[in-house]
Design a protein around this motif. Sequence first.
Motif, mmCIF file in Angstrom:
data_model
loop_
_atom_site.group_PDB
_atom_site.id
_atom_site.type_symbol
_atom_site.label_atom_id
_atom_site.label_comp_id
_atom_site.label_asym_id
_atom_site.label_seq_id
_atom_site.Cartn_x
_atom_site.Cartn_y
_atom_site.Cartn_z
ATOM 1 N N LEU A 243 0.870 -1.004 0.093
ATOM 2 C CA LEU A 243 -0.149 0.071 -0.145
ATOM 3 C C LEU A 243 0.751 1.215 0.057
ATOM 4 C CD1 LEU A 243 -2.816 -1.075 2.436
ATOM 5 C CD2 LEU A 243 -3.052 -0.852 -0.168
ATOM 6 N N LYS A 244 2.107 1.358 0.985
ATOM 7 C CA LYS A 244 2.792 2.391 0.926
ATOM 8 C C LYS A 244 3.402 2.682 -0.540
ATOM 9 C CE LYS A 244 3.790 2.265 5.881
ATOM 10 N NZ LYS A 244 5.065 2.166 6.806
ATOM 11 N N LYS A 245 3.683 1.696 -1.116
ATOM 12 C CA LYS A 245 4.406 1.856 -2.377
ATOM 13 C C LYS A 245 3.379 2.361 -3.469
ATOM 14 C CE LYS A 245 6.442 -1.741 -5.810
ATOM 15 N NZ LYS A 245 6.703 -3.050 -6.059
ATOM 16 N N LYS A 246 2.168 1.750 -3.340
ATOM 17 C CA LYS A 246 1.141 2.410 -4.353
ATOM 18 C C LYS A 246 0.821 3.790 -3.934
ATOM 19 C CE LYS A 246 -1.362 -1.868 -5.344
ATOM 20 N NZ LYS A 246 -2.901 -2.513 -4.729
ATOM 21 N N HIS A 247 0.954 4.201 -2.697
ATOM 22 C CA HIS A 247 0.802 5.653 -2.334
ATOM 23 C C HIS A 247 1.738 6.441 -3.055
ATOM 24 C CE1 HIS A 247 0.879 9.020 0.242
ATOM 25 N NE2 HIS A 247 -0.494 8.863 0.279
ATOM 26 N N GLN A 248 2.963 5.970 -2.918
ATOM 27 C CA GLN A 248 4.254 6.546 -3.512
ATOM 28 C C GLN A 248 4.108 6.856 -4.940
ATOM 29 O OE1 GLN A 248 6.605 8.449 -1.982
ATOM 30 N NE2 GLN A 248 7.154 9.121 -3.794
ATOM 31 N N ASN A 249 3.543 5.760 -5.478
ATOM 32 C CA ASN A 249 3.652 5.920 -7.090
ATOM 33 C C ASN A 249 2.452 6.786 -7.606
ATOM 34 O OD1 ASN A 249 5.560 3.972 -7.512
ATOM 35 N ND2 ASN A 249 4.203 2.325 -7.729
ATOM 36 N N LEU A 250 1.451 6.924 -6.784
ATOM 37 C CA LEU A 250 0.309 7.808 -7.067
ATOM 38 C C LEU A 250 1.044 9.316 -6.619
ATOM 39 C CD1 LEU A 250 -2.786 6.320 -5.483
ATOM 40 C CD2 LEU A 250 -2.247 6.855 -7.936
ATOM 41 N N SER A 251 1.857 9.468 -5.723
ATOM 42 C CA SER A 251 2.413 10.905 -5.327
ATOM 43 C C SER A 251 3.276 11.182 -6.752
ATOM 44 C CB SER A 251 3.081 10.612 -4.123
ATOM 45 O OG SER A 251 2.311 10.604 -3.024
ATOM 46 N N THR A 252 4.003 10.416 -6.997
ATOM 47 C CA THR A 252 4.846 10.763 -8.295
ATOM 48 C C THR A 252 3.929 10.890 -9.537
ATOM 49 O OG1 THR A 252 6.392 9.406 -7.404
ATOM 50 C CG2 THR A 252 6.701 9.849 -9.678
ATOM 51 N N ALA A 253 2.861 10.232 -9.581
ATOM 52 C CA ALA A 253 2.045 10.450 -10.886
ATOM 53 C C ALA A 253 1.515 11.925 -10.828
ATOM 54 C CB ALA A 253 1.047 9.469 -10.959
ATOM 55 N N VAL A 254 0.952 12.275 -9.591
ATOM 56 C CA VAL A 254 0.264 13.490 -9.526
ATOM 57 C C VAL A 254 1.422 14.587 -9.583
ATOM 58 C CG1 VAL A 254 -0.869 14.876 -7.642
ATOM 59 C CG2 VAL A 254 -1.457 12.642 -7.948
ATOM 60 N N GLU A 255 2.457 14.571 -8.902
ATOM 61 C CA GLU A 255 3.234 15.641 -9.206
ATOM 62 C C GLU A 255 3.767 15.765 -10.631
ATOM 63 O OE1 GLU A 255 7.164 14.969 -7.169
ATOM 64 O OE2 GLU A 255 5.995 14.400 -5.044
ATOM 65 N N HIS A 256 3.909 14.798 -11.402
ATOM 66 C CA HIS A 256 4.166 14.724 -12.950
ATOM 67 C C HIS A 256 3.144 15.578 -13.590
ATOM 68 C CE1 HIS A 256 8.017 13.047 -13.046
ATOM 69 N NE2 HIS A 256 7.426 11.869 -12.362
ATOM 70 N N LEU A 257 1.851 15.028 -13.250
ATOM 71 C CA LEU A 257 0.589 15.630 -13.911
ATOM 72 C C LEU A 257 0.497 17.088 -13.624
ATOM 73 C CD1 LEU A 257 -1.938 12.786 -13.512
ATOM 74 C CD2 LEU A 257 -1.267 13.813 -15.723
ATOM 75 N N GLN A 258 0.635 17.438 -12.464
ATOM 76 C CA GLN A 258 0.661 18.818 -12.128
ATOM 77 C C GLN A 258 1.561 19.862 -12.803
ATOM 78 O OE1 GLN A 258 0.441 18.388 -7.668
ATOM 79 N NE2 GLN A 258 -1.629 18.933 -7.566
ATOM 80 N N ARG A 259 2.636 19.184 -13.277
ATOM 81 C CA ARG A 259 3.795 19.971 -13.552
ATOM 82 C C ARG A 259 3.400 20.167 -15.118
ATOM 83 N NH1 ARG A 259 8.571 16.602 -11.131
ATOM 84 N NH2 ARG A 259 8.624 17.586 -9.212
ATOM 85 N N SER A 260 2.470 19.287 -15.628
ATOM 86 C CA SER A 260 2.099 19.459 -17.112
ATOM 87 C C SER A 260 1.218 20.430 -17.429
ATOM 88 C CB SER A 260 1.555 18.083 -17.497
ATOM 89 O OG SER A 260 1.037 18.107 -18.848
ATOM 90 N N PRO A 261 1.496 21.234 -18.356
ATOM 91 C CA PRO A 261 0.609 22.282 -18.580
ATOM 92 C C PRO A 261 -0.869 21.909 -19.287
ATOM 93 C CG PRO A 261 2.283 22.376 -20.260
ATOM 94 C CD PRO A 261 2.668 21.429 -19.224
ATOM 95 N N SER A 262 -0.922 20.717 -19.712
ATOM 96 C CA SER A 262 -2.106 20.161 -20.326
ATOM 97 C C SER A 262 -2.653 19.152 -19.289
ATOM 98 C CB SER A 262 -1.858 19.494 -21.633
ATOM 99 O OG SER A 262 -0.957 18.422 -21.557
ATOM 100 N N ALA A 263 -2.377 19.248 -18.197
ATOM 101 C CA ALA A 263 -2.843 18.257 -17.138
ATOM 102 C C ALA A 263 -4.489 18.128 -16.941
ATOM 103 C CB ALA A 263 -2.344 18.692 -15.885
#
Length: 57
Positions: free
Chosen positions: A10-30
């Motif tokens: 679960l912690k691994k999945k949580h970290q993966n989601l955190s990373t995905a959210v960070e990348h998406l928020q940096r994208s101008p077309s998120a």
Amino acid sequence: MSLSSHLQELKKKHQNLSTAVEHLQRSPSADGLHVAQLKKQKLLLKEEISRISSNMH
């Protein structure tokens, strides 16, 4: 699956989601809706991690 290994997964999945959210928020077309869905999943995982952790102690 032991409770400890389930918690680690679960912690691994949580970290993966955190990373995905960070990348998406940096994208101008998120897609705001997609980001919100990922954040909701992340919150649900965090709640489950907390619940399991408190039951282990």
